[in-house]
Design a protein around this motif. Structure first.
Motif, mmCIF file in Angstrom:
data_model
loop_
_atom_site.group_PDB
_atom_site.id
_atom_site.type_symbol
_atom_site.label_atom_id
_atom_site.label_comp_id
_atom_site.label_asym_id
_atom_site.label_seq_id
_atom_site.Cartn_x
_atom_site.Cartn_y
_atom_site.Cartn_z
ATOM 1 N N VAL A 49 0.872 -1.166 0.000
ATOM 2 C CA VAL A 49 0.000 0.000 0.000
ATOM 3 C C VAL A 49 0.909 1.215 0.000
ATOM 4 N N ASP A 50 0.771 2.052 -1.011
ATOM 5 C CA ASP A 50 1.549 3.283 -1.123
ATOM 6 C C ASP A 50 0.623 4.470 -1.276
ATOM 7 N N VAL A 51 1.133 5.642 -0.904
ATOM 8 C CA VAL A 51 0.505 6.903 -1.266
ATOM 9 C C VAL A 51 1.550 7.692 -2.049
ATOM 10 N N TRP A 52 1.130 8.198 -3.192
ATOM 11 C CA TRP A 52 1.992 8.958 -4.101
ATOM 12 C C TRP A 52 1.377 10.326 -4.371
ATOM 13 N N GLU A 53 2.217 11.301 -4.695
ATOM 14 C CA GLU A 53 1.708 12.632 -5.044
ATOM 15 C C GLU A 53 0.824 12.577 -6.279
ATOM 16 N N SER A 54 1.127 11.634 -7.169
ATOM 17 C CA SER A 54 0.336 11.496 -8.398
ATOM 18 C C SER A 54 0.565 10.113 -8.997
ATOM 19 N N ALA A 55 -0.338 9.711 -9.875
ATOM 20 C CA ALA A 55 -0.169 8.448 -10.591
ATOM 21 C C ALA A 55 1.072 8.509 -11.476
ATOM 22 N N ALA A 56 1.371 9.680 -12.027
ATOM 23 C CA ALA A 56 2.554 9.832 -12.881
ATOM 24 C C ALA A 56 3.835 9.620 -12.081
ATOM 25 N N ALA A 57 3.881 10.098 -10.838
ATOM 26 C CA ALA A 57 5.062 9.898 -9.991
ATOM 27 C C ALA A 57 5.251 8.406 -9.699
ATOM 28 N N PHE A 58 4.156 7.701 -9.412
ATOM 29 C CA PHE A 58 4.242 6.262 -9.184
ATOM 30 C C PHE A 58 4.755 5.548 -10.437
ATOM 31 N N GLN A 59 4.202 5.889 -11.595
ATOM 32 C CA GLN A 59 4.607 5.224 -12.834
ATOM 33 C C GLN A 59 6.069 5.495 -13.156
ATOM 34 N N ALA A 60 6.547 6.707 -12.900
ATOM 35 C CA ALA A 60 7.954 7.024 -13.142
ATOM 36 C C ALA A 60 8.860 6.155 -12.267
ATOM 37 N N PHE A 61 8.474 5.960 -11.009
ATOM 38 C CA PHE A 61 9.235 5.088 -10.116
ATOM 39 C C PHE A 61 9.252 3.652 -10.637
ATOM 40 N N VAL A 62 8.104 3.168 -11.050
ATOM 41 C CA VAL A 62 8.008 1.805 -11.576
ATOM 42 C C VAL A 62 8.927 1.643 -12.789
ATOM 43 N N ASP A 63 8.847 2.581 -13.711
ATOM 44 C CA ASP A 63 9.592 2.465 -14.962
ATOM 45 C C ASP A 63 11.101 2.600 -14.780
ATOM 46 N N THR A 64 11.528 3.535 -13.938
ATOM 47 C CA THR A 64 12.959 3.848 -13.863
ATOM 48 C C THR A 64 13.707 3.115 -12.762
ATOM 49 N N ARG A 65 13.006 2.727 -11.698
ATOM 50 C CA ARG A 65 13.714 2.130 -10.570
ATOM 51 C C ARG A 65 13.246 0.725 -10.215
ATOM 52 N N LEU A 66 11.941 0.510 -10.167
ATOM 53 C CA LEU A 66 11.436 -0.776 -9.697
ATOM 54 C C LEU A 66 11.604 -1.894 -10.722
ATOM 55 N N MET A 67 11.090 -1.703 -11.920
ATOM 56 C CA MET A 67 11.082 -2.793 -12.892
ATOM 57 C C MET A 67 12.469 -3.263 -13.307
ATOM 58 N N PRO A 68 13.455 -2.397 -13.452
ATOM 59 C CA PRO A 68 14.790 -2.926 -13.760
ATOM 60 C C PRO A 68 15.294 -3.903 -12.695
ATOM 61 N N VAL A 69 15.009 -3.625 -11.423
ATOM 62 C CA VAL A 69 15.442 -4.524 -10.344
ATOM 63 C C VAL A 69 14.591 -5.788 -10.335
ATOM 64 N N VAL A 70 13.296 -5.658 -10.556
ATOM 65 C CA VAL A 70 12.404 -6.822 -10.610
ATOM 66 C C VAL A 70 12.899 -7.803 -11.675
ATOM 67 N N LYS A 71 13.258 -7.289 -12.829
ATOM 68 C CA LYS A 71 13.772 -8.152 -13.900
ATOM 69 C C LYS A 71 15.109 -8.765 -13.496
ATOM 70 N N GLN A 72 15.949 -7.981 -12.849
ATOM 71 C CA GLN A 72 17.273 -8.450 -12.433
ATOM 72 C C GLN A 72 17.185 -9.621 -11.452
ATOM 73 N N VAL A 73 16.215 -9.561 -10.511
ATOM 74 C CA VAL A 73 16.100 -10.639 -9.524
ATOM 75 C C VAL A 73 15.268 -11.811 -10.043
ATOM 76 N N GLY A 74 14.679 -11.671 -11.217
ATOM 77 C CA GLY A 74 13.999 -12.791 -11.848
ATOM 78 C C GLY A 74 12.530 -12.961 -11.509
ATOM 79 N N ILE A 75 11.874 -11.919 -11.027
ATOM 80 C CA ILE A 75 10.429 -12.017 -10.776
ATOM 81 C C ILE A 75 9.718 -12.018 -12.123
ATOM 82 N N THR A 76 8.903 -13.045 -12.361
ATOM 83 C CA THR A 76 8.184 -13.140 -13.629
ATOM 84 C C THR A 76 6.683 -12.928 -13.473
ATOM 85 N N ALA A 77 6.159 -13.111 -12.267
ATOM 86 C CA ALA A 77 4.726 -12.923 -12.038
ATOM 87 C C ALA A 77 4.380 -11.448 -12.189
ATOM 88 N N GLU A 78 3.203 -11.202 -12.707
ATOM 89 C CA GLU A 78 2.706 -9.827 -12.861
ATOM 90 C C GLU A 78 1.892 -9.447 -11.631
#
Length: 99
Positions: A49-78
């Motif tokens: 559960v997160d609170v973000w200033e905006s949906a765009a701020a959350f998406q930017a975090f997902v795209d630039t920081r979270l997903m590269p690490v998720v792929k690196q550690v091998g998480i395949t589930a969506e």
């Protein structure tokens, strides 16, 4: 407008979450627009559960920081992600750490 992000990520264990968190370092280098984060592990996977200033701020975090690490550690589930506008929020000082 602030948003609430609810995430259900099947198969992600506490150990995997800790590995991702250590690599993403959001608690040492908070992402722009991130206001509040809580994670818990259920029998079938991770809940966040997160609170973000905006949906765009959350998406930017997902795209630039979270997903590269998720792929690196091998998480395949969506994850199942729901983003809703915040109607009201109240969070007295709270810091809960494992252990």
């Amino acid at each position: 407008m602030a948003v609430l992000m609810l995430m259900e990520w099947p198969g992600v264990t506490g150990e995997i979450y800790d590995q991702v968190r250590a690599s993403v370092r959001f608690d040492q280098d908070p992402p722009e627009g991130g206001l509040y984060h809580v994670a818990a592990v259920a029998e079938d996977g991770l809940r966040v559960v997160d609170v973000w200033e905006s949906a765009a701020a959350f998406q930017a975090f997902v795209d630039t920081r979270l997903m590269p690490v998720v792929k690196q550690v091998g998480i395949t589930a969506e994850p199942k992600v729901t983003v809703l506008p915040v109607r009201f929020a109240f969070a007295p000082a709270l810091m809960v750490r494992p252990g």
